[in-house]
Structures are given as C-alpha cells and as structure tokens.
Design a protein around this motif. Structure first.
Motif, PDB file in Angstrom:
ATOM      1  N   LEU A 140      35.300  51.821  35.549  1.00 46.18           N
ATOM      2  CA  LEU A 140      36.225  51.024  34.741  1.00 46.18           C
ATOM      3  C   LEU A 140      37.222  50.269  35.612  1.00 46.18           C
ATOM      4  O   LEU A 140      37.417  49.053  35.448  1.00 46.18           O
ATOM      5  CB  LEU A 140      36.976  51.923  33.757  1.00 46.18           C
ATOM      6  CG  LEU A 140      36.174  52.552  32.613  1.00 46.18           C
ATOM      7  CD1 LEU A 140      37.056  53.509  31.826  1.00 46.18           C
ATOM      8  CD2 LEU A 140      35.595  51.480  31.687  1.00 46.18           C
ATOM      9  N   SER A 141      37.851  50.974  36.535  1.00 45.64           N
ATOM     10  CA  SER A 141      38.889  50.342  37.349  1.00 45.64           C
ATOM     11  C   SER A 141      38.305  49.326  38.320  1.00 45.64           C
ATOM     12  O   SER A 141      38.797  48.192  38.415  1.00 45.64           O
ATOM     13  CB  SER A 141      39.686  51.401  38.107  1.00 45.64           C
ATOM     14  OG  SER A 141      38.833  52.214  38.894  1.00 45.64           O
ATOM     15  N   ALA A 169      41.599  55.519  35.213  1.00 45.56           N
ATOM     16  CA  ALA A 169      41.323  54.104  35.472  1.00 45.56           C
ATOM     17  C   ALA A 169      42.536  53.225  35.214  1.00 45.56           C
ATOM     18  O   ALA A 169      42.698  52.178  35.856  1.00 45.56           O
ATOM     19  CB  ALA A 169      40.156  53.642  34.611  1.00 45.56           C
ATOM     20  N   SER A 170      43.374  53.634  34.281  1.00 41.99           N
ATOM     21  CA  SER A 170      44.526  52.798  33.936  1.00 41.99           C
ATOM     22  C   SER A 170      45.540  52.683  35.061  1.00 41.99           C
ATOM     23  O   SER A 170      46.286  51.704  35.132  1.00 41.99           O
ATOM     24  CB  SER A 170      45.211  53.353  32.681  1.00 41.99           C
ATOM     25  OG  SER A 170      45.749  54.640  32.930  1.00 41.99           O
ATOM     26  N   LEU A 171      45.554  53.660  35.969  1.00 39.18           N
ATOM     27  CA  LEU A 171      46.542  53.643  37.045  1.00 39.18           C
ATOM     28  C   LEU A 171      46.327  52.475  38.013  1.00 39.18           C
ATOM     29  O   LEU A 171      47.243  51.661  38.209  1.00 39.18           O
ATOM     30  CB  LEU A 171      46.535  54.989  37.779  1.00 39.18           C
ATOM     31  CG  LEU A 171      46.935  56.203  36.933  1.00 39.18           C
ATOM     32  CD1 LEU A 171      46.843  57.483  37.759  1.00 39.18           C
ATOM     33  CD2 LEU A 171      48.345  56.026  36.377  1.00 39.18           C
ATOM     34  N   PRO A 172      45.162  52.336  38.654  1.00 36.98           N
ATOM     35  CA  PRO A 172      44.984  51.181  39.551  1.00 36.98           C
ATOM     36  C   PRO A 172      45.026  49.848  38.812  1.00 36.98           C
ATOM     37  O   PRO A 172      45.498  48.849  39.367  1.00 36.98           O
ATOM     38  CB  PRO A 172      43.620  51.428  40.195  1.00 36.98           C
ATOM     39  CG  PRO A 172      42.919  52.390  39.301  1.00 36.98           C
ATOM     40  CD  PRO A 172      43.981  53.229  38.695  1.00 36.98           C
ATOM     41  N   ALA A 182      46.858  49.156  36.147  1.00 37.37           N
ATOM     42  CA  ALA A 182      48.270  48.870  35.871  1.00 37.37           C
ATOM     43  C   ALA A 182      49.007  48.432  37.127  1.00 37.37           C
ATOM     44  O   ALA A 182      49.857  47.531  37.080  1.00 37.37           O
ATOM     45  CB  ALA A 182      48.937  50.103  35.270  1.00 37.37           C
ATOM     46  N   VAL A 183      48.692  49.048  38.258  1.00 35.23           N
ATOM     47  CA  VAL A 183      49.344  48.662  39.522  1.00 35.23           C
ATOM     48  C   VAL A 183      49.061  47.202  39.842  1.00 35.23           C
ATOM     49  O   VAL A 183      49.969  46.433  40.191  1.00 35.23           O
ATOM     50  CB  VAL A 183      48.870  49.574  40.671  1.00 35.23           C
ATOM     51  CG1 VAL A 183      49.312  49.004  42.023  1.00 35.23           C
ATOM     52  CG2 VAL A 183      49.424  50.977  40.490  1.00 35.23           C
ATOM     53  N   TRP A 184      47.786  46.800  39.716  1.00 37.39           N
ATOM     54  CA  TRP A 184      47.463  45.396  40.017  1.00 37.39           C
ATOM     55  C   TRP A 184      48.118  44.445  39.021  1.00 37.39           C
ATOM     56  O   TRP A 184      48.619  43.382  39.410  1.00 37.39           O
ATOM     57  CB  TRP A 184      45.952  45.179  40.013  1.00 37.39           C
ATOM     58  CG  TRP A 184      45.604  43.736  40.273  1.00 37.39           C
ATOM     59  CD1 TRP A 184      45.647  43.071  41.463  1.00 37.39           C
ATOM     60  CD2 TRP A 184      45.205  42.763  39.289  1.00 37.39           C
ATOM     61  NE1 TRP A 184      45.293  41.755  41.293  1.00 37.39           N
ATOM     62  CE2 TRP A 184      45.011  41.540  39.980  1.00 37.39           C
ATOM     63  CE3 TRP A 184      44.986  42.817  37.914  1.00 37.39           C
ATOM     64  CZ2 TRP A 184      44.618  40.377  39.320  1.00 37.39           C
ATOM     65  CZ3 TRP A 184      44.590  41.654  37.270  1.00 37.39           C
ATOM     66  CH2 TRP A 184      44.400  40.459  37.967  1.00 37.39           C
ATOM     67  N   LEU A 185      48.097  44.796  37.753  1.00 40.29           N
ATOM     68  CA  LEU A 185      48.717  43.931  36.751  1.00 40.29           C
ATOM     69  C   LEU A 185      50.204  43.735  37.030  1.00 40.29           C
ATOM     70  O   LEU A 185      50.734  42.619  36.913  1.00 40.29           O
ATOM     71  CB  LEU A 185      48.505  44.509  35.354  1.00 40.29           C
ATOM     72  CG  LEU A 185      47.072  44.477  34.803  1.00 40.29           C
ATOM     73  CD1 LEU A 185      46.994  45.207  33.481  1.00 40.29           C
ATOM     74  CD2 LEU A 185      46.572  43.040  34.659  1.00 40.29           C
ATOM     75  N   LEU A 186      50.898  44.812  37.396  1.00 38.97           N
ATOM     76  CA  LEU A 186      52.321  44.710  37.711  1.00 38.97           C
ATOM     77  C   LEU A 186      52.552  43.865  38.961  1.00 38.97           C
ATOM     78  O   LEU A 186      53.475  43.040  39.008  1.00 38.97           O
ATOM     79  CB  LEU A 186      52.917  46.105  37.890  1.00 38.97           C
ATOM     80  CG  LEU A 186      53.024  46.959  36.619  1.00 38.97           C
ATOM     81  CD1 LEU A 186      53.463  48.377  36.963  1.00 38.97           C
ATOM     82  CD2 LEU A 186      53.999  46.328  35.627  1.00 38.97           C
ATOM     83  N   MET A 187      51.721  44.054  39.962  1.00 39.83           N
ATOM     84  CA  MET A 187      51.830  43.254  41.193  1.00 39.83           C
ATOM     85  C   MET A 187      51.562  41.784  40.899  1.00 39.83           C
ATOM     86  O   MET A 187      52.246  40.897  41.418  1.00 39.83           O
ATOM     87  CB  MET A 187      50.871  43.780  42.250  1.00 39.83           C
ATOM     88  CG  MET A 187      51.208  45.155  42.783  1.00 39.83           C
ATOM     89  SD  MET A 187      49.940  45.798  43.901  1.00 39.83           S
ATOM     90  CE  MET A 187      50.023  44.609  45.237  1.00 39.83           C
TER      91      MET A 187
END
Length: 551
Positions: A189-190, A234-237, A239-244
């Motif tokens: 997923l990620s 999967a939501s962790l990586p 979310a990190v990219w989306l925030l970046m």
C-alpha cells in the motif's frame, strides 16, 4: 557445512524438503530465464517516446538538484505521481554514472522492480495452489506478450505492478500467515502510493474490502485485524510524504490533490477488456480454461474468490481512472496468471501439444526472421531484405557487436536445445513458451537493438541541432512541439524551450518548429532565417526546423 533453504513464504522453521530429482535443474532454468529476460533491454539505447520521456526528464531534474519531495519534469507545473520510483531511478543512475549514461543507469533500477514482480507472482502461484505451481506462474508471466513490450521502460507503471503484485500475494497469504501478510500488504500500500499514486492503493483496498462483503469465508476477525494493521502501518509513510509535500509547496499540493480527486471520470473498461485478447496471451486462454474446469468451485473456494474479485476491482479502477495506454493494463495480468498457472495441469494432452507446437513455430519463425534481417544488414544479402531494413531503421549498415552476437548465439542454442530435448508434457508447454519469449526478446535486444534505436531515438537529431546553434542567443521559442519531444529535447541538449502556446509571444533569438506531414509547414515571417532542419532517420511524419531572428 550447514545447508539450508529459504521456503517460499519465509516459514518459521526456515527449511524446505529435500529437492526431488530434477528439481534443482528446473530452478536453475527458472533463474537463468528470469535473469536474461529482466536484464536484456535495460541498457544500450536512448530514451524512447512515449513511455520514457517523462521519466528521464524527472530523473535528470533530480540529479540536477531538483526537489526530492515533488520532482517535476522539465517545464511541468503540476505533479503527476509521487516520487518513489523516480528517486530509485535517480539513485541507480547516480551509482552507475561513472560507467554508463544516465538513462541506462536509471533504467537498471527496473531489474529490482521486475525481480520483485516475478518473485511475487511465483510465490502467489505457490501459495494459492501448491509446490511447483509457482514456477508455472513465473513462466507464464515471463511469456506474457503485454508485459515484455513495456516492462523494460523507464516508467513508474513497473513499480506500481511490483507493489500490486506484492499486495496480491499478501491477500493470498492472509489465511495462513495473517501477521506476515499484514506487513507485506502495508508495504504494498505505502510503496504503491508513493511510487504511482492512488490507483494501486484503490485496487488493493477495494479488493480487500469487497472480499468480506461478498464472501463469508473472508468475514473473520483475523482478516479484519490483518487489514486494520496494514492500513495503520501504511498510513505512516504516506502521511509523512503528504506533510512534506504540503510544507514544500502548498499550491502544488492542492493542485495534485484536486487532480486526483477529479481523475476518476473515464469509461475505458471496454478498452482494457478488449486488449486482453492479445495483451494477456498465453495467460488469458489458460485462465479461461481454469474458469471452465473449476466452474463449480469459483464462488465457494477463497482462492477463486480472491482472483475473481481482484480482477473485477482492477478492471473497474483502471476503466475509471486510466487512459487508453497498453501499459496501464499491467495489474490485470496478475489474477489471470495466477488462475492460468493452476490450470496447466488440467490441459488436455492434445491442447498442450498444440499450444507447445504453436509456440515453437511462432518463436522459431520470429527468431529466424530476426537472424535473417541481421545477416542481411551485415552481409548485404538478401539485398531486398537489407533495403527494407534500411528503410525501416534509417541505418545504412550496422557494426558487429561481438558481445551481443555471442549472447544471441547462446540464447539461440538454449532455445533449440529446450525445443529438441524437452518432453511433451503440460508443464513443458509453459516452460517452452517462456523460453521462446525470452529467445525472441533477447534477439531483438541484441541483434536488432541498433536498428530499433535508430528508428526511435531523438538523440542524433537533437545532437545535430546543438552543433548548429549560434554562439550567442538568449533563448529558443517553440511551436507545435509535442510534450514527449520537448522533454527529450531538454534531456539531450539541456535547453529549456519557451513554448509559443504558453508565452503567446516570440521574444527569443531562435525559433524551432515541429512539422507534421499531414498538416503542412507553417512559414515564419521574413524576420526569421532558416539555419537548421532535420528529422529522425526513419521518420515519415514529423520533422524539425530551427530559425534565427534576422538582426
């Protein structure tokens, strides 16, 4: 010395039964075929349109110091897809840059992505059916027409297929190893989202949600835990990219989100269903045989439920969200190959023999024509064939590459040996087809690669333009330049064009036009002087002209 083997799904005991007689030979053949199939075609040619123009432009931008969070193609004002695939390609290009060109180095990353695809396809076949069926699945995947024609391109669709194949395997594994499957599904997923965007995520999640909705066998606490844990991880990586990305450029982020939310309005389902008639050969006829043979079990056994739901969800997502390009149909191959692999054992002897001989004759004919064309170019005989090859490729002659010739001879001998010595069984049918496909592809990528590259490459055209440029100029306006041509122009010349369609003014000293044979040539005013014109050697439609402003 301690001897151990790694089982197909990394079991806790980390061991496998002792190989049966002939098993090691089959594994060695599989590994050799996979290596040849994966590696040939990745290097030795310039970027080709339309599949590689965007990818090489983004990779070049990354290597030139562009953004790592949201890398864009030259002149692009919006992000098409997330950056994972292009970051991996740029890293590969950087590693190999001392010895090979940027585009060849970037393309080599596909060796890893393709290896993941073949590994996951094989493991899925073994998990859904039994030991030995995984090889059938891998052989069928190697022999699939649609995969081989696009899998060696610098395209993010390759990474998307690798992630989707990983997710498909995780769903096949969930009944027996739910926690391990959960980790794999989270990676799928990620990585799928970060390499291609929302489509792989939609395919996998829609499949995972529809299975328990439609079938009681999947409606278990174990499956619910599997899915929840995978989504959480999967939501962790993601979310990190989306925030970046949002922090890097809020307006670019907003445009990308809007584009994704409004992209599922197409109705291309019939197109993707129709192209499977040739694109998924030989997986499709084997899968249809499986549907008939297992027709009483299709809705009662979980493995058939998985394959059917995955295919339906994939077709729905592709039809609504993807353009009519062959490469977009990659994910549809996964359930067809899985079902086809389990059907090999049930082929009638006459059907298996007919398919086997069809493959031998087809690839024998293809291989013979490739060798004949190469010999005609090298020796000049037959003259008519050489003349035709020159017309199609734009090359007057080719120089013998001894390494490529040796590889072609070895592969030809292997194919002939397999055809002569192989026993006529159901299993040998898919093996021979995979060997034949590898044989044909390998000959194209060794003997005919210079001819194909001459016909498809823009490097000679734009290199000659670089030599024709005046010593001093401020910029270059362009007119009617296609997006792929503009990106490849920037890659080969390191010059960024100023499209007239965007600027609506001719403010530069130089003016380049792309002409189309069917539309006629536009003539600039008298203030412009023609200083260069050219086209690809085998091009019949488009050409280029460069003008300099009269001072």
């Amino acid at each position: 010395m301690t001897r151990f083997q790694l089982d197909h799904d990394w079991q806790g005991n980390m061991s496998a039964p002792r190989a049966r007689i002939g098993e090691s030979v089959k594994i060695q053949l599989l590994l050799v075929l996979c290596a040849i199939w994966v590696l040939l075609g990745l290097v030795g040619h310039a970027p080709w349109k339309p599949l590689e123009s965007t990818g090489i432009s983004i990779v070049k931008g990354i290597l030139d110091g562009g953004s790592l969070v949201a890398p864009l193609a030259s002149g692009a004002i919006s992000l098409d897809i997330p950056p994972l695939y292009y970051l991996s390609a740029a890293a590969s290009a950087k590693i190999f840059s001392p010895i090979i060109s940027i585009h060849d180095g970037a393309r080599l990353i596909n060796a890893i992505w393709l290896a993941i695809i073949l590994l996951m396809v094989g493991m899925t076949g073994r998990e859904l059916w039994s030991r030995g069926i995984g090889r059938h699945a891998t052989f069928i995947m190697i022999g699939t027409v649609g995969l081989v024609i696009s899998a060696h391109s610098l395209s993010a669709e390759v990474a998307s297929l690798a992630c989707t194949a990983t997710g498909f395997y995780a769903l096949a594994l969930v009944k027996r190893r739910p926690w391990r499957a959960s980790g794999l599904f989270a990676v799928a997923l990620s990585a799928g989202f970060l390499s291609y965007g929302i489509l792989p995520l939609l395919i996998l999640l829609s499949t995972a949600l529809m299975l328990p909705l439609l079938f009681k066998a999947w409606r278990t606490p174990s499956f619910a835990k599997f899915l929840c844990v995978a989504i959480l991880i999967a939501s962790l990586p993601i979310a990190v990219w989306l925030l970046m990305f949002h922090d890097f450029n809020p307006s670019l982020f907003a445009a990308w989100v809007s584009k994704n939310l409004n992209s599922f309005y197409l109705t291309n389902h019939l197109y993707f269903a129709r192209i499977l008639l040739w694109y998924a050969w030989p997986a499709l006829p084997l899968a249809l045989l499986g549907l008939w043979h297992y027709r009483q079990q299709l809705l009662s056994k979980p493995k058939f439920q998985l394959m059917l739901v995955f295919f339906a969800c994939t077709l729905m997502c592709l039809g609504f969200g993807e353009d009519t390009k062959d490469i977009n149909a990659f994910p549809l191959l996964l359930p067809l190959v899985a079902l086809g692999a389990g059907s090999v054992e049930h082929l009638k002897r006459s059907t298996a023999a007919a398919l086997n001989w069809f493959g031998v004759l087809l690839f024998g004919l293809i291989g013979g024509l490739i060798w004949l064309g190469w010999l005609a170019m090298v020796t000049g005989y037959p003259a008519k064939i050489k003349s035709r090859m020159q017309f199609l490729s734009g090359l007057n002659e080719i120089h013998t590459n001894w390494l490529a010739l040796i590889v072609a001879l070895i592969i030809t001998v292997i194919w002939a040996f397999v055809c002569i010595r192989a026993k006529q069984t159901n299993k040998s049918t898919v093996t021979n087809w995979a060997v034949g496909m590898t044989f044909g592809w390998s000959l194209l990528m060794t003997l005919w690669l210079p001819l194909i590259d001459s016909a498809k490459s823009y490097r000679p055209v734009f290199s000659s333009l670089s030599h024709a440029l005046p010593a001093q100029y401020n910029c270059i306006n362009s007119l009617n330049f296609g997006r792929a041509q503009r990106l490849l122009f920037n890659y080969h010349t390191n010059i960024k064009l100023q499209p007239f369609e965007t600027t609506q003014k001719l403010s530069c000293d130089l003016y380049i036009l792309q002409d189309d044979k069917n539309e006629g040539k536009m003539q600039p005013g008298q203030e412009w002087n023609l200083i260069w014109s050219s086209k690809r050697a085998a091009e019949r439609k488009e050409s280029f002209r460069l003008f300099e402003r009269v001072k």
